[in-house]
Design a protein around this motif. Structure first.
Motif, PDB file in Angstrom:
ATOM      1  N   TRP A  40       3.350  52.195  70.059  1.00 12.17           N
ATOM      2  CA  TRP A  40       2.463  52.214  68.900  1.00 12.17           C
ATOM      3  C   TRP A  40       1.953  50.841  68.480  1.00 12.17           C
ATOM      4  N   MET A  41       2.447  49.778  69.109  1.00  6.41           N
ATOM      5  CA  MET A  41       2.113  48.417  68.668  1.00  6.41           C
ATOM      6  C   MET A  41       0.610  48.169  68.466  1.00  6.41           C
ATOM      7  N   PRO A  42      -0.250  48.531  69.407  1.00  8.81           N
ATOM      8  CA  PRO A  42      -1.665  48.182  69.205  1.00  8.81           C
ATOM      9  C   PRO A  42      -2.268  48.767  67.924  1.00  8.81           C
ATOM     10  N   LEU A  43      -1.868  49.972  67.573  1.00  5.49           N
ATOM     11  CA  LEU A  43      -2.425  50.631  66.394  1.00  5.49           C
ATOM     12  C   LEU A  43      -1.607  50.374  65.122  1.00  5.49           C
ATOM     13  N   ALA A  44      -0.308  50.231  65.285  1.00  4.55           N
ATOM     14  CA  ALA A  44       0.581  50.213  64.124  1.00  4.55           C
ATOM     15  C   ALA A  44       0.963  48.810  63.642  1.00  4.55           C
ATOM     16  N   ARG A  45       0.511  47.766  64.319  1.00  3.44           N
ATOM     17  CA  ARG A  45       0.895  46.402  63.931  1.00  3.44           C
ATOM     18  C   ARG A  45       0.738  46.148  62.426  1.00  3.44           C
ATOM     19  N   PRO A  46      -0.381  46.516  61.785  1.00  6.66           N
ATOM     20  CA  PRO A  46      -0.494  46.280  60.338  1.00  6.66           C
ATOM     21  C   PRO A  46       0.572  47.021  59.525  1.00  6.66           C
ATOM     22  N   PHE A  47       0.953  48.211  59.988  1.00  8.29           N
ATOM     23  CA  PHE A  47       1.986  48.978  59.286  1.00  8.29           C
ATOM     24  C   PHE A  47       3.363  48.337  59.465  1.00  8.29           C
ATOM     25  N   PHE A  48       3.619  47.768  60.660  1.00 10.46           N
ATOM     26  CA  PHE A  48       4.879  47.072  60.882  1.00 10.46           C
ATOM     27  C   PHE A  48       4.972  45.845  59.975  1.00 10.46           C
ATOM     28  N   HIS A  49       3.856  45.134  59.806  1.00  9.35           N
ATOM     29  CA  HIS A  49       3.853  43.974  58.903  1.00  9.35           C
ATOM     30  C   HIS A  49       4.093  44.419  57.456  1.00  9.35           C
ATOM     31  N   LEU A  50       3.461  45.502  57.057  1.00  6.88           N
ATOM     32  CA  LEU A  50       3.671  46.031  55.703  1.00  6.88           C
ATOM     33  C   LEU A  50       5.127  46.460  55.515  1.00  6.88           C
ATOM     34  N   ASN A  51       5.682  47.141  56.495  1.00  6.41           N
ATOM     35  CA  ASN A  51       7.073  47.584  56.443  1.00  6.41           C
ATOM     36  C   ASN A  51       8.008  46.380  56.279  1.00  6.41           C
ATOM     37  N   HIS A  52       7.743  45.326  57.027  1.00 12.78           N
ATOM     38  CA  HIS A  52       8.552  44.111  56.932  1.00 12.78           C
ATOM     39  C   HIS A  52       8.413  43.484  55.549  1.00 12.78           C
ATOM     40  N   ALA A  53       7.191  43.432  55.031  1.00 15.80           N
ATOM     41  CA  ALA A  53       6.961  42.846  53.702  1.00 15.80           C
ATOM     42  C   ALA A  53       7.724  43.608  52.620  1.00 15.80           C
ATOM     43  N   VAL A  54       7.745  44.931  52.711  1.00 15.43           N
ATOM     44  CA  VAL A  54       8.478  45.745  51.737  1.00 15.43           C
ATOM     45  C   VAL A  54       9.982  45.460  51.843  1.00 15.43           C
TER      46      VAL A  54
END
Length: 151
Positions: A119-133
């Motif tokens: 999922w990395m190509p599509l989900a990278r922004p969500f992974f960053h958001l998850n980390h920020a939370v």
């Protein structure tokens, strides 16, 4: 940087003396008591531990953390990560001009968990958001502990 690598950085400010913040960050086994993203920490060796992390997205990450630098004088912590993520994490704690401390965080990892790699190509922004939370919840946990006398 490869498509499976991620870099994170941030600052925590807290009304703690720098030495107290350093000690709190160095005490990894007690993270689950104040940092909600840390679901469990289990000692697996003299210095190593296995950590299970989960923030808001519906997946857990399991990593083995091995300390590389533990310098209470310079207040620097650095560790290698191996497992669902491979890479390193580093904290540096400094005085914040008499108002407490600031803890600078950097992490450079490669995602190894197969389901997440797809999922990395599509989900990278969500992974960053998850980390920020996850990071915000940790900072809130530190500050709440200070306010309740546990700092």
């Amino acid at each position: 940087m490869s498509r499976h690598e991620m870099r994170f950085a941030g600052l925590w400010r807290a009304p703690l003396p720098p030495g107290a913040m350093y000690a709190k960050l160095a005490d990894i086994e007690h993270y689950p008591g104040w940092w909600p993203a840390f679901r469990s920490v289990k000692r697996t060796g003299e210095r190593e531990c296995e950590i299970v992390i989960r923030s808001v997205l519906p997946y857990e990450l399991t990593v083995r953390l091995t300390p590389l630098v533990d310098d209470p004088v310079e207040r620097v912590l650095e560790a290698a990560l191996e497992g669902d993520l491979t890479g390193n994490v580093r904290w540096r704690v400094k005085d914040d001009g008499g108002h407490g401390c600031v803890a600078a965080f950097t992490e450079h990892v490669s995602v190894r968990k197969a389901a997440l790699r797809r999922w990395m190509p599509l989900a990278r922004p969500f992974f960053h958001l998850n980390h920020a939370v996850a990071m915000r919840s940790g900072q809130r946990g530190v500050v709440a502990g200070v306010q309740h006398g546990f700092g």
